[in-house]
Structures are given as structure tokens and as C-alpha cells.
Design an enzyme around this catalytic site. Structure first.
Site, PDB file in Angstrom:
ATOM      1  N   TYR A  15       6.443  -8.268   6.157  1.00 24.21           N
ATOM      2  CA  TYR A  15       5.118  -7.965   5.622  1.00 24.21           C
ATOM      3  C   TYR A  15       4.172  -7.735   6.792  1.00 24.21           C
ATOM      4  O   TYR A  15       4.428  -8.180   7.922  1.00 24.21           O
ATOM      5  CB  TYR A  15       4.602  -9.010   4.648  1.00 24.21           C
ATOM      6  CG  TYR A  15       4.337 -10.426   5.123  1.00 24.21           C
ATOM      7  CD1 TYR A  15       3.782 -10.734   6.376  1.00 24.21           C
ATOM      8  CD2 TYR A  15       4.589 -11.493   4.272  1.00 24.21           C
ATOM      9  CE1 TYR A  15       3.511 -12.032   6.765  1.00 24.21           C
ATOM     10  CE2 TYR A  15       4.316 -12.811   4.655  1.00 24.21           C
ATOM     11  CZ  TYR A  15       3.775 -13.056   5.895  1.00 24.21           C
ATOM     12  OH  TYR A  15       3.495 -14.348   6.291  1.00 24.21           O
ATOM     13  N   THR A  16       3.066  -7.040   6.523  1.00 28.32           N
ATOM     14  CA  THR A  16       2.150  -6.700   7.598  1.00 28.32           C
ATOM     15  C   THR A  16       1.377  -7.912   8.098  1.00 28.32           C
ATOM     16  O   THR A  16       1.047  -7.996   9.278  1.00 28.32           O
ATOM     17  CB  THR A  16       1.166  -5.613   7.157  1.00 28.32           C
ATOM     18  OG1 THR A  16       0.526  -6.019   5.930  1.00 28.32           O
ATOM     19  CG2 THR A  16       1.894  -4.289   6.933  1.00 28.32           C
TER      20      THR A  16
ATOM     21  N   GLU B 281       7.581  -2.237   7.210  1.00 27.80           N
ATOM     22  CA  GLU B 281       6.433  -3.137   7.054  1.00 27.80           C
ATOM     23  C   GLU B 281       5.854  -2.942   5.651  1.00 27.80           C
ATOM     24  O   GLU B 281       5.496  -1.825   5.269  1.00 27.80           O
ATOM     25  CB  GLU B 281       5.367  -2.835   8.106  1.00 27.80           C
ATOM     26  CG  GLU B 281       5.753  -3.230   9.523  1.00 27.80           C
ATOM     27  CD  GLU B 281       5.533  -4.709   9.806  1.00 27.80           C
ATOM     28  OE1 GLU B 281       5.032  -5.410   8.917  1.00 27.80           O
ATOM     29  OE2 GLU B 281       5.861  -5.138  10.932  1.00 27.80           O
TER      30      GLU B 281
ATOM     31  N   ASP C  82       7.975 -13.820   7.231  1.00 29.18           N
ATOM     32  CA  ASP C  82       7.893 -12.641   6.361  1.00 29.18           C
ATOM     33  C   ASP C  82       9.251 -12.011   6.051  1.00 29.18           C
ATOM     34  O   ASP C  82      10.175 -12.151   6.838  1.00 29.18           O
ATOM     35  CB  ASP C  82       6.962 -11.595   6.995  1.00 29.18           C
ATOM     36  CG  ASP C  82       7.378 -11.170   8.397  1.00 29.18           C
ATOM     37  OD1 ASP C  82       7.597 -12.041   9.251  1.00 29.18           O
ATOM     38  OD2 ASP C  82       7.486  -9.964   8.641  1.00 29.18           O
TER      39      ASP C  82
END
Length: 232
Positions: free
Chosen positions: A9-10, A73, A125
């Protein structure tokens, strides 16, 4: 050769901010793709080029996975900025993107991984809210399913424990792909790897304590991974 697909994830407050950072040479981070919450897909680095998304990493005995992986991402503020569920449009776009990547590269299901799998000391993440089961149903990666009641009744293992259960857990996680020591009591390093496993494959419990469900899922996942490797 590309043989690994890494999902992130960003972890920033907006997709626009994340893309700006990923395109900034001074940031020294990059990714092949970014998927916005509304399903838009941004291609930033050609798949045949090396992107700086994995960093210090390890999976199945192989370090520094930037050289052999495609990185995606997925826009989400992450645990620091208000972690939330991934919208349906975004998940559908991730599924379609992953299916295309897997059609172009020989990535085995056991090598579809989270950033937290390959760098558990540093990363969380895409985290426990990411719908890994839905991806597995679409042919992307593996999902162990739910443990039977008798497995869930197994006593939990945690820091300080020792014995055959801990040895078995270490061996299972190591064969799945985590960088886990061969021997030793249940220590903080093992708990970190267990937490990473849980974020991906046992999200009911993400505190590094290996309850019965987690232990069963780890064994089941290894069996699925080994079975597919033999079939391949």
C-alpha cells in the site's frame, strides 16, 4: 527473470502524493504500477526495468527482490494515516492487473507476496484488510482457508515458548519463504515473522501469537505451495 509479484500500500494521505513521490528521483523509491481507490491504474516503470519498491528484502532464500519482481502500490493511507478497507473498484483493478502480469511472467502462486512478507521487520503493507482470499479465488496467489475446530483448539505459542511446536512452526515458516532461524525458542524475531504471516494469511489475529488457527493455516499454506510446485 521476473518470478515474484509484490503488493504494497502507498501509506500516504493521497494517491496524488504517492505518485508524486514515486516519480521523484530524489526519493529513491519507485514502483511499476499504482492503483488508485477508484480503480485507475498508473504505469510508472516498465515491467522489464528494475523498480525500487522492495528494498532490503528476502523470500525463499533470495535477497534484494527488486531484481526479480514487479511491484504494485495500492493507494491506501495505511496504518499511520487511517488504514481502511480497499474499495471494490480498486480490488477489481488490482485483480485484472495481477492477472495480466502473471500471464506475462512465470510467477508461481507462492511468490505472490506482501511487502510485509519479504520485509517483516520494516513493513506492514498491504496489511490485514487487504482481500487476499478474493485474489486467490481469481488465481492470484494462495489462500489456506479456515481451520477445522480441532485445529483452532490447539494452544497458542508465544514469546518464551520452546519445544516441538515451536520447532515445527519455524520449519513451516522457513519453507513457506520467511527468513526464520532453524532453531531456538519463540523469540521476538519469530513473532515478527508470525505477525507478517498473519497479516497476509491469518488476519483474524495479528499480534505475533501463533494460535491454533494460525498454526493450521501455515501448515495448510505450505502444503498448497508444495503441491503446486510439484505439479509445475
Amino acid at each position: 527473470m521476473i518470478d515474484t509479484l509484490v503488493l504494497h500500500y502507498t501509506g500516504m494521505q493521497s494517491g496524488e502524493a504517492a505518485i508524486s513521490r514515486l516519480r521523484d528521483p530524489e526519493a529513491k523509491v519507485s514502483s511499476h504500477y499504482v492503483v488508485e481507490e477508484d480503480g485507475r491504474v498508473f504505469a510508472l516503470v516498465p515491467e522489464e526495468r528494475r523498480a525500487w519498491h522492495a528494498g532490503l528484502s528476502w523470500w525463499r532464500g533470495r535477497p534484494l527482490l527488486n531484481d526479480r519482481s514487479v511491484g504494485i502500490e495500492i493507494v491506501n493511507p495505511g496504518h499511520e494515516w487511517g488504514y481502511r478497507d480497499f474499495p471494490a473498484a480498486q480490488v477489481a483493478a488490482v485483480v485484472a492487473l495481477c492477472q495480466g502480469i502473471l500471464a506475462r511472467h512465470p510467477v508461481p502462486p507462492r511468490n505472490v507476496v506482501a511487502h510485509s512478507d519479504i520485509a517483516p521487520e520494516r513493513k506492514q503493507d498491504p496489511g490485514e484488510r487487504f482481500p487476499w482470499a478474493a485474489l486467490a479465488e481469481a488465481g492470484i496467489g494462495l489462500w489456506p482457508g479456515e481451520a477445522p475446530a480441532e485445529a483452532r483448539a490447539l494452544p497458542p505459542l508465544s514469546v518464551g515458548d520452546a519445544g516441538p511446536g515451536v520447532r515445527s512452526l519455524r520449519a513451516t515458516l522457513r519453507r513457506i519463504g520467511f527468513r526464520v532461524a532453524d532453531e531456538g525458542a519463540y523469540d521476538r524475531a519469530l513473532a515478527i515473522s508470525v505477525t507478517a504471516f498473519q497479516r497476509h494469511w491469518a488476519p483474524h489475529w495479528c499480534d505475533g501469537v501463533a494460535d491454533g488457527e494460525t498454526r493450521w493455516r501455515a501448515g495448510r499454506l505450505l502444503g498448497l505451495a508444495d503441491g503446486m510446485t510439484r505439479q509445475g
